[in-house]
Design an enzyme around this catalytic site. Structure first.
Site, mmCIF file in Angstrom:
data_model
loop_
_atom_site.group_PDB
_atom_site.id
_atom_site.type_symbol
_atom_site.label_atom_id
_atom_site.label_comp_id
_atom_site.label_asym_id
_atom_site.label_seq_id
_atom_site.Cartn_x
_atom_site.Cartn_y
_atom_site.Cartn_z
ATOM 1 N N GLY A 248 0.771 -1.238 0.000
ATOM 2 C CA GLY A 248 0.000 0.000 0.000
ATOM 3 C C GLY A 248 0.800 1.285 0.000
ATOM 4 N N GLU A 290 4.431 -6.273 1.491
ATOM 5 C CA GLU A 290 3.982 -6.727 0.169
ATOM 6 C C GLU A 290 3.758 -5.545 -0.777
ATOM 7 O OE1 GLU A 290 1.326 -10.576 1.351
ATOM 8 O OE2 GLU A 290 0.350 -8.628 1.563
ATOM 9 N N TYR A 334 -11.272 4.662 -11.712
ATOM 10 C CA TYR A 334 -11.352 5.461 -10.490
ATOM 11 C C TYR A 334 -10.710 6.843 -10.598
ATOM 12 C CZ TYR A 334 -8.087 1.499 -9.563
ATOM 13 O OH TYR A 334 -7.202 0.461 -9.652
ATOM 14 N N CYS A 361 -14.406 3.108 -27.294
ATOM 15 C CA CYS A 361 -15.754 3.614 -27.475
ATOM 16 C C CYS A 361 -16.476 3.775 -26.142
ATOM 17 C CB CYS A 361 -16.525 2.705 -28.421
ATOM 18 S SG CYS A 361 -15.732 2.650 -30.023
ATOM 19 N N TYR A 390 -0.797 -1.686 -12.095
ATOM 20 C CA TYR A 390 -2.223 -1.849 -12.386
ATOM 21 C C TYR A 390 -2.616 -1.222 -13.721
ATOM 22 C CZ TYR A 390 -1.865 -2.997 -7.478
ATOM 23 O OH TYR A 390 -1.472 -3.554 -6.291
HETATM 24 C C1 PLP Z 1 -2.973 -5.415 -3.599
HETATM 25 C C2 PLP Z 1 -2.303 -5.974 -2.434
HETATM 26 C C3 PLP Z 1 -1.003 -5.596 -2.128
HETATM 27 C C4 PLP Z 1 -0.255 -4.542 -2.911
HETATM 28 O O1 PLP Z 1 -0.783 -3.283 -2.759
HETATM 29 P P1 PLP Z 1 -0.016 -2.019 -3.384
HETATM 30 O O2 PLP Z 1 -0.909 -0.879 -3.073
HETATM 31 O O3 PLP Z 1 0.114 -2.264 -4.835
HETATM 32 O O4 PLP Z 1 1.309 -1.938 -2.696
HETATM 33 C C5 PLP Z 1 -0.387 -6.202 -1.061
HETATM 34 N N1 PLP Z 1 -1.005 -7.144 -0.325
HETATM 35 C C6 PLP Z 1 -2.267 -7.518 -0.576
HETATM 36 C C7 PLP Z 1 -2.899 -8.544 0.257
HETATM 37 C C8 PLP Z 1 -2.961 -6.957 -1.635
HETATM 38 O O5 PLP Z 1 -4.217 -7.323 -1.874
#
Ligand code: PLP
Length: 435
Positions: A248, A290, A334, A361, A390
């Site tokens: 995140g 992550e 979004y 379109c 993404y």
């Molecule tokens: C999407 C996701 C991430 C990565 O999120 P980012 O905003 O791209 O860093 C990490 N862990 C989980 C469980 C996710 O669903």
């Protein structure tokens, strides 16, 4: 207009990506084209590694591959000693094809199928992140059938959600992911997993949101998880080896985004964790993160060629390019904001403001609204910045437009790592209907 420290140019004043002239890339591989500066990808891994090393804590950086998942990307993650998250049999298959070590794969998802769990077990993935009771049962069956053993984590919904500058702290999080704490579901899942001889619970996982630009949400997340650990330590004498805090970390899309260095997130997360461990008299677990967007987002560029232009007196002009929502759905989905520049002269002063329109379109297929640009003409190449996360991974064949090629550029060399789809590819799964 992006400040000039967010892009590089060569002697001719053209935009370069990974040391390669963007106009040469467009000419050689065609547009729309997705280009990654591989050096930037590596730098993000190294920034996180350095931050963790400085904190003297065990860690893993598990790249959330849904942000951009291809064989070449998995190779780079492996070269940088990262782990990966996968969320489908398809991502798992791609990673294995790339030769990615299965022991460093975490398998995520809120509705993994039996076939996917079987695939994960048979390929010995490092950890399955359990999301719900249905999955625990399915996995137990798969493990019994295959007489296998696997490491698992529990995905906890900690009641913290973070979005850019805001965060919510609620007792119960209304989410489709994970086990709720307050209602006792997390504890029930914990007991089920502990009762299984074929699963080893190595850690707890949570993920609080995406494109987060401050640290408060992460500190709250650590606190919620450590409160839970304290409870389970007392009641069940259990302490996790690993706290997986999800991803995140936010990136700069436009000048509005005030981003934090990746190291700042790490420093504050680990400091909070140590303080709480001491206060609650718990061991300091290893920290896994992550990151998806923050690894590949800024490293990615989308190159488009300008075609049509629509001028209506009194209205802002529309300048149309040869891509759009089929290769980057984020603006339409979004209202995501981006910056773009003219590849042949990124430093040129803007002389007008236009809507950068896609070719698909849908009226909503506008890549950038109100984009300041110098004078442009058909054939000019436009580069959209920070499209690496993404974008391609969410690409579609809407309007039966083939998906673009992907090029990796590094130290002045470019290499196509995904070829452009062809019209033949588009019909390759179609079958004639026999009346
Ligand atoms: C999407 C996701 C991430 C990565 O999120 P980012 O905003 O791209 O860093 C990490 N862990 C989980 C469980 C996710 O669903």
């Amino acid at each position: 207009m992006p400040a000039d420290d967010y892009y590089e140019t060569n002697d001719q004043g053209h935009l370069t990506i990974g040391g390669v002239d963007a106009l040469d890339l467009a000419r050689e591989y065609g547009t729309p084209l997705v280009v990654y500066d591989v050096t930037q990808i590596r730098q993000q891994f190294r920034a996180l590694q350095q931050a963790f090393t400085k904190q003297h804590i065990d860690y893993a950086i598990s790249y959330a591959s849904k942000a951009f998942a291809t064989i070449a990307m998995y190779q780079v993650v492996n070269q940088e000693h990262g782990h990966i998250d996968v969320v489908s049999g398809g991502e798992l298959f791609t990673a294995l094809k790339a030769g990615f070590p299965s022991s460093k794969i975490s398998f995520h998802g809120n509705n993994k199928t039996r076939a996917e769990l079987l695939m994960a077990v048979q390929n010995h993935v490092g950890v399955i992140i359990l999301d719900n009771f249905h999955e625990i049962k399915l996995l137990e069956e798969v493990l019994a059938d295959t007489k296998s053993h696997i490491q698992v984590m529990l995905r906890i919904t900690p009641g913290v959600t973070a979005h850019t500058h805001e965060y919510d702290q609620t007792g119960q999080e209304d989410s489709k992911f994970g086990f709720d704490v307050k209602s006792g579901q997390a504890e029930q899942a914990f007991l089920q997993v502990q009762a299984s001889e074929q699963m080893t619970l190595i850690g707890l996982h949570a993920h609080i949101g995406s494109q987060i630009l401050e640290t408060t949400g992460f500190k709250l997340e650590v606190k919620k998880l450590m409160l839970l650990v304290r409870e389970w330590a007392k009641k069940y004498d259990y302490q996790p080896q690993i706290l997986n805090l999800g991803g995140g970390f936010g990136i700069r899309y436009t000048a509005q985004d005030q981003v934090l260095a990746l190291g700042t997130f790490v420093e504050q997360i680990v400091t909070t964790l140590r303080q709480l461990a001491e206060e609650y008299q718990l061991k300091v677990p290893a920290v896994w993160v992550e990151p998806g967007r923050s690894i590949v987002g800024s490293a990615g560029y989308s190159l488009y060629t300008i075609g049509a232009r629509k001028d209506v007196p009194g209205l802002m002009p529309y300048v149309a390019v040869d891509g759009g929502m089929g290769d980057n759905i984020r603006p339409a989905l979004y209202q995501a904001d981006y910056e773009a520049l003219l590849a042949r002269d990124p430093a040129a002063q803007p002389s007008e403001t236009v809507h950068l329109a896609g070719r698909y379109c849908e009226s909503g297929d506008l890549l950038i609204k109100k984009l300041p640009l110098p004078a442009t003409k058909a054939g000019d190449v436009i580069a959209m910045l920070a499209t690496g996360a993404y974008g391609y991974s969410m690409a579609s064949n809407y309007n039966r437009v083939p998906r673009p090629a992907v090029v990796f550029a590094e130290n002045g060399h470019a290499q196509e790592v995904v070829t452009r789809e062809t019209n033949e590819d588009l019909v390759s799964h179609d079958r004639f209907y026999q009346e």
